[in-house]
Design a protein around this motif. Structure first.
Motif, PDB file in Angstrom:
ATOM      1  N   ALA A 122       0.835  -1.203   0.000  1.00 12.56           N
ATOM      2  CA  ALA A 122       0.000   0.000   0.000  1.00 12.56           C
ATOM      3  C   ALA A 122       0.871   1.256   0.000  1.00 12.56           C
ATOM      4  O   ALA A 122       0.658   2.184  -0.789  1.00 12.56           O
ATOM      5  CB  ALA A 122      -0.927  -0.008   1.216  1.00 12.56           C
ATOM      6  N   LEU A 123       1.882   1.278   0.868  1.00 17.18           N
ATOM      7  CA  LEU A 123       2.747   2.451   0.970  1.00 17.18           C
ATOM      8  C   LEU A 123       3.534   2.669  -0.316  1.00 17.18           C
ATOM      9  O   LEU A 123       3.653   3.803  -0.800  1.00 17.18           O
ATOM     10  CB  LEU A 123       3.694   2.302   2.164  1.00 17.18           C
ATOM     11  CG  LEU A 123       4.648   3.477   2.421  1.00 17.18           C
ATOM     12  CD1 LEU A 123       3.889   4.792   2.554  1.00 17.18           C
ATOM     13  CD2 LEU A 123       5.487   3.209   3.666  1.00 17.18           C
ATOM     14  N   GLU A 124       4.059   1.590  -0.901  1.00 18.00           N
ATOM     15  CA  GLU A 124       4.817   1.728  -2.146  1.00 18.00           C
ATOM     16  C   GLU A 124       3.934   2.244  -3.283  1.00 18.00           C
ATOM     17  O   GLU A 124       4.384   3.039  -4.117  1.00 18.00           O
ATOM     18  CB  GLU A 124       5.442   0.382  -2.522  1.00 18.00           C
ATOM     19  CG  GLU A 124       6.610  -0.011  -1.626  1.00 18.00           C
ATOM     20  CD  GLU A 124       7.025  -1.465  -1.802  1.00 18.00           C
ATOM     21  OE1 GLU A 124       8.131  -1.804  -1.358  1.00 18.00           O
ATOM     22  OE2 GLU A 124       6.242  -2.266  -2.367  1.00 18.00           O
ATOM     23  N   ASN A 125       2.671   1.808  -3.317  1.00 16.76           N
ATOM     24  CA  ASN A 125       1.734   2.305  -4.328  1.00 16.76           C
ATOM     25  C   ASN A 125       1.556   3.816  -4.204  1.00 16.76           C
ATOM     26  O   ASN A 125       1.497   4.522  -5.217  1.00 16.76           O
ATOM     27  CB  ASN A 125       0.376   1.605  -4.187  1.00 16.76           C
ATOM     28  CG  ASN A 125       0.218   0.412  -5.103  1.00 16.76           C
ATOM     29  OD1 ASN A 125      -0.027   0.558  -6.298  1.00 16.76           O
ATOM     30  ND2 ASN A 125       0.375  -0.778  -4.543  1.00 16.76           N
ATOM     31  N   VAL A 126       1.460   4.297  -2.970  1.00 16.88           N
ATOM     32  CA  VAL A 126       1.231   5.729  -2.747  1.00 16.88           C
ATOM     33  C   VAL A 126       2.498   6.543  -3.047  1.00 16.88           C
ATOM     34  O   VAL A 126       2.426   7.670  -3.539  1.00 16.88           O
ATOM     35  CB  VAL A 126       0.741   5.969  -1.303  1.00 16.88           C
ATOM     36  CG1 VAL A 126       0.599   7.461  -1.003  1.00 16.88           C
ATOM     37  CG2 VAL A 126      -0.604   5.272  -1.079  1.00 16.88           C
ATOM     38  N   MET A 127       3.657   5.953  -2.784  1.00 17.20           N
ATOM     39  CA  MET A 127       4.932   6.655  -2.993  1.00 17.20           C
ATOM     40  C   MET A 127       5.346   6.727  -4.463  1.00 17.20           C
ATOM     41  O   MET A 127       6.112   7.611  -4.857  1.00 17.20           O
ATOM     42  CB  MET A 127       6.056   5.940  -2.232  1.00 17.20           C
ATOM     43  CG  MET A 127       6.009   6.061  -0.735  1.00 17.20           C
ATOM     44  SD  MET A 127       7.246   4.961   0.037  1.00 17.20           S
ATOM     45  CE  MET A 127       8.792   5.540  -0.705  1.00 17.20           C
ATOM     46  N   GLU A 128       4.856   5.819  -5.283  1.00 18.35           N
ATOM     47  CA  GLU A 128       5.399   5.615  -6.624  1.00 18.35           C
ATOM     48  C   GLU A 128       5.377   6.878  -7.490  1.00 18.35           C
ATOM     49  O   GLU A 128       6.406   7.274  -8.048  1.00 18.35           O
ATOM     50  CB  GLU A 128       4.626   4.480  -7.321  1.00 18.35           C
ATOM     51  CG  GLU A 128       5.065   4.188  -8.740  1.00 18.35           C
ATOM     52  CD  GLU A 128       6.423   3.496  -8.847  1.00 18.35           C
ATOM     53  OE1 GLU A 128       6.877   3.276  -9.974  1.00 18.35           O
ATOM     54  OE2 GLU A 128       7.031   3.205  -7.794  1.00 18.35           O
ATOM     55  N   PRO A 137      12.306  13.047  -3.086  1.00 15.74           N
ATOM     56  CA  PRO A 137      13.187  12.113  -2.361  1.00 15.74           C
ATOM     57  C   PRO A 137      12.368  11.024  -1.661  1.00 15.74           C
ATOM     58  O   PRO A 137      11.285  11.300  -1.142  1.00 15.74           O
ATOM     59  CB  PRO A 137      13.888  13.016  -1.338  1.00 15.74           C
ATOM     60  CG  PRO A 137      13.784  14.402  -1.899  1.00 15.74           C
ATOM     61  CD  PRO A 137      12.505  14.443  -2.668  1.00 15.74           C
ATOM     62  N   LYS A 138      12.905   9.804  -1.652  1.00 13.08           N
ATOM     63  CA  LYS A 138      12.137   8.666  -1.149  1.00 13.08           C
ATOM     64  C   LYS A 138      11.727   8.814   0.312  1.00 13.08           C
ATOM     65  O   LYS A 138      10.619   8.442   0.691  1.00 13.08           O
ATOM     66  CB  LYS A 138      12.932   7.366  -1.332  1.00 13.08           C
ATOM     67  CG  LYS A 138      12.798   6.783  -2.733  1.00 13.08           C
ATOM     68  CD  LYS A 138      13.244   5.338  -2.771  1.00 13.08           C
ATOM     69  CE  LYS A 138      12.920   4.739  -4.134  1.00 13.08           C
ATOM     70  NZ  LYS A 138      13.348   3.342  -4.260  1.00 13.08           N
ATOM     71  N   LYS A 143       7.271   9.535   4.113  1.00  6.87           N
ATOM     72  CA  LYS A 143       6.608  10.265   5.202  1.00  6.87           C
ATOM     73  C   LYS A 143       5.227  10.745   4.754  1.00  6.87           C
ATOM     74  O   LYS A 143       4.233  10.602   5.467  1.00  6.87           O
ATOM     75  CB  LYS A 143       7.493  11.449   5.610  1.00  6.87           C
ATOM     76  CG  LYS A 143       6.963  12.272   6.777  1.00  6.87           C
ATOM     77  CD  LYS A 143       8.049  13.231   7.260  1.00  6.87           C
ATOM     78  CE  LYS A 143       7.569  14.070   8.427  1.00  6.87           C
ATOM     79  NZ  LYS A 143       6.723  15.188   8.021  1.00  6.87           N
ATOM     80  N   ARG A 144       5.175  11.301   3.538  1.00 13.57           N
ATOM     81  CA  ARG A 144       3.903  11.787   2.999  1.00 13.57           C
ATOM     82  C   ARG A 144       2.933  10.629   2.775  1.00 13.57           C
ATOM     83  O   ARG A 144       1.739  10.734   3.050  1.00 13.57           O
ATOM     84  CB  ARG A 144       4.182  12.523   1.671  1.00 13.57           C
ATOM     85  CG  ARG A 144       2.949  13.010   0.935  1.00 13.57           C
ATOM     86  CD  ARG A 144       2.416  14.283   1.516  1.00 13.57           C
ATOM     87  NE  ARG A 144       1.362  14.821   0.693  1.00 13.57           N
ATOM     88  CZ  ARG A 144       0.175  15.202   1.152  1.00 13.57           C
ATOM     89  NH1 ARG A 144      -0.103  15.123   2.436  1.00 13.57           N
ATOM     90  NH2 ARG A 144      -0.741  15.696   0.351  1.00 13.57           N
ATOM     91  N   GLY A 145       3.443   9.505   2.279  1.00 12.81           N
ATOM     92  CA  GLY A 145       2.608   8.331   2.048  1.00 12.81           C
ATOM     93  C   GLY A 145       1.983   7.807   3.323  1.00 12.81           C
ATOM     94  O   GLY A 145       0.792   7.455   3.358  1.00 12.81           O
ATOM     95  N   ILE A 146       2.775   7.781   4.391  1.00 10.75           N
ATOM     96  CA  ILE A 146       2.257   7.322   5.687  1.00 10.75           C
ATOM     97  C   ILE A 146       1.157   8.270   6.169  1.00 10.75           C
ATOM     98  O   ILE A 146       0.099   7.838   6.633  1.00 10.75           O
ATOM     99  CB  ILE A 146       3.401   7.223   6.720  1.00 10.75           C
ATOM    100  CG1 ILE A 146       4.360   6.093   6.336  1.00 10.75           C
ATOM    101  CG2 ILE A 146       2.847   6.994   8.127  1.00 10.75           C
ATOM    102  CD1 ILE A 146       5.656   6.058   7.137  1.00 10.75           C
ATOM    103  N   GLU A 147       1.399   9.575   6.028  1.00  7.91           N
ATOM    104  CA  GLU A 147       0.389  10.569   6.437  1.00  7.91           C
ATOM    105  C   GLU A 147      -0.921  10.351   5.689  1.00  7.91           C
ATOM    106  O   GLU A 147      -2.012  10.390   6.277  1.00  7.91           O
ATOM    107  CB  GLU A 147       0.893  11.993   6.152  1.00  7.91           C
ATOM    108  CG  GLU A 147       1.988  12.484   7.064  1.00  7.91           C
ATOM    109  CD  GLU A 147       2.577  13.805   6.578  1.00  7.91           C
ATOM    110  OE1 GLU A 147       2.106  14.335   5.542  1.00  7.91           O
ATOM    111  OE2 GLU A 147       3.518  14.304   7.229  1.00  7.91           O
TER     112      GLU A 147
END
Length: 268
Positions: A122-128, A137-138, A143-147
Motif C-alpha cells: 500500500a505504501l509503495e503504491n502511494v509513494m510511486e 526524495p524517497k 513520510k507523505r505516504g504514511i500521512e
C-alpha cells in the motif's frame, strides 16, 4: 456550501470551465455540447444512465480522452491545447506531451477499478508517482505516504499488498495515491460501484472528509445519498447532454425534466 461561500466562489476563476464540448467515438456522438462550471472548493456530482457520457466527460477533463470540439479550462488554463493568434484568427495548437503531463499531474483521478500495482505494498503504491514523476526524495515520499494512508484510515496497513486488502481498503489506497500528487482537483469515476455493499460506506466517508477539507471534486456515482449530503451541484446527463442541473436536494426531490424523473424513479 453557504450562500456567501457560493457568491465568493462564483466571483473567482472557476476550477473547471467546460464550454460547448463535443466528443465522438467513430460515428457515435457521445458528448453533445456540454457546458459546465465547477466552482473552486465545490463538489459536483454527475448522475445518469449507463452510456450517458458521464465517465467520458471526466476522462476529457484530465485528457485521458481527446476532445473533438469545444474548450476545457482548469484554473483558467486551456487543457490539452494553446490558443495562437494568427492573422486575426485564433488557432488551436496541441500542447507537447510534457506540457500535457504537467497539466494532468494537477488532476487526481480515482477509477471504478482500483488499478493498484499488485507487486507493491500500500505504501509503495502511494509513494510511486511522487518519486517517479515529481522526483520527490524517497524519505519525504515515504513520510507523505504514511500521512495519507493514516488520513484514509489505513495507517495499520502500510506493508500490506493489494491482495491482502478488501476492495474498500484498496479503493482508499487508490484515493491516497491520487492525493500523493497534491492535486488541485479530484475526479471520481464510480468509485464505489465495484465494491460489496458493506464496504461502500468507508470509501464514501473518506470522500466526505475530502470535501470538508475544501478539495474540488467531480464525482460520477449512483450513490444518491452522497449526492444529497455532500454535493453542491447535481448534474443529470442522458444521451450526451446535460438534461438538468441544480442543487442536489432540489433536483432529487423535485426534478423538472421528465427524463430526470424517469431515471430517479428507477434508482430511488
Amino acid at each position: 456550501m453557504s450562500t456567501s461561500t457560493s457568491a465568493s466562489a462564483a466571483a473567482e476563476t472557476p476550477k473547471v470551465e467546460i464550454s460547448d464540448l463535443h466528443k465522438f467515438f467513430g460515428e457515435l456522438h457521445v458528448l453533445r455540447g456540454i457546458d459546465l462550471i465547477v466552482p473552486p472548493g465545490s463538489v459536483t456530482v454527475l448522475i445518469g444512465p449507463s452510456g450517458s457520457g458521464k465517465s467520458t466527460l471526466l476522462r476529457c477533463i484530465n485528457e485521458l480522452e481527446s476532445i473533438d470540439a469545444g474548450r476545457i479550462r482548469v484554473d483558467g488554463e486551456l487543457i490539452g491545447m494553446r490558443e495562437v493568434e494568427r492573422g486575426g484568427r485564433t488557432e488551436l495548437h496541441a500542447l507537447s506531451d510534457k506540457a500535457r503531463a504537467a497539466q494532468r499531474a494537477k488532476i487526481g483521478m480515482v477509477f471504478q477499478r482500483f488499478n493498484l500495482f499488485p507487486h507493491m505494498t500500500a505504501l509503495e503504491n502511494v509513494m510511486e508517482a511522487p518519486v517517479q514523476v515529481k522526483k520527490m526524495p524517497k524519505d519525504r515520499a515515504r513520510k507523505r505516504g504514511i500521512e495519507l494512508l493514516e488520513r484514509v484510515g489505513l495507517g495499520d496497513r502500510l506493508e500490506h499488498y493489494p491482495s491482502q486488502l478488501s476492495g474498500g481498503q484498496q479503493q482508499r489506497v487508490a484515493i491516497a495515491r491520487a492525493l500523493a500528487m497534491d492535486p488541485e482537483l479530484m475526479l471520481f469515476d464510480e468509485p464505489t460501484s465495484a465494491l460489496d455493499p458493506e464496504l461502500v460506506g468507508e470509501v464514501l466517508q473518506v470522500m466526505k472528509d475530502l470535501a470538508t477539507s475544501g478539495m474540488t471534486m467531480v464525482v460520477v456515482t449512483h450513490e444518491m445519498g452522497f449526492a444529497r449530503e455532500v454535493g453542491d451541484q447535481l448534474i443529470f446527463m442522458d444521451g450526451g447532454v446535460i438534461c438538468e442541473s441544480g442543487d442536489p436536494v432540489d433536483v432529487l426531490d423535485n426534478p423538472q425534466v421528465e427524463r430526470t424523473r424517469a431515471f430517479l424513479s428507477s434508482v430511488l
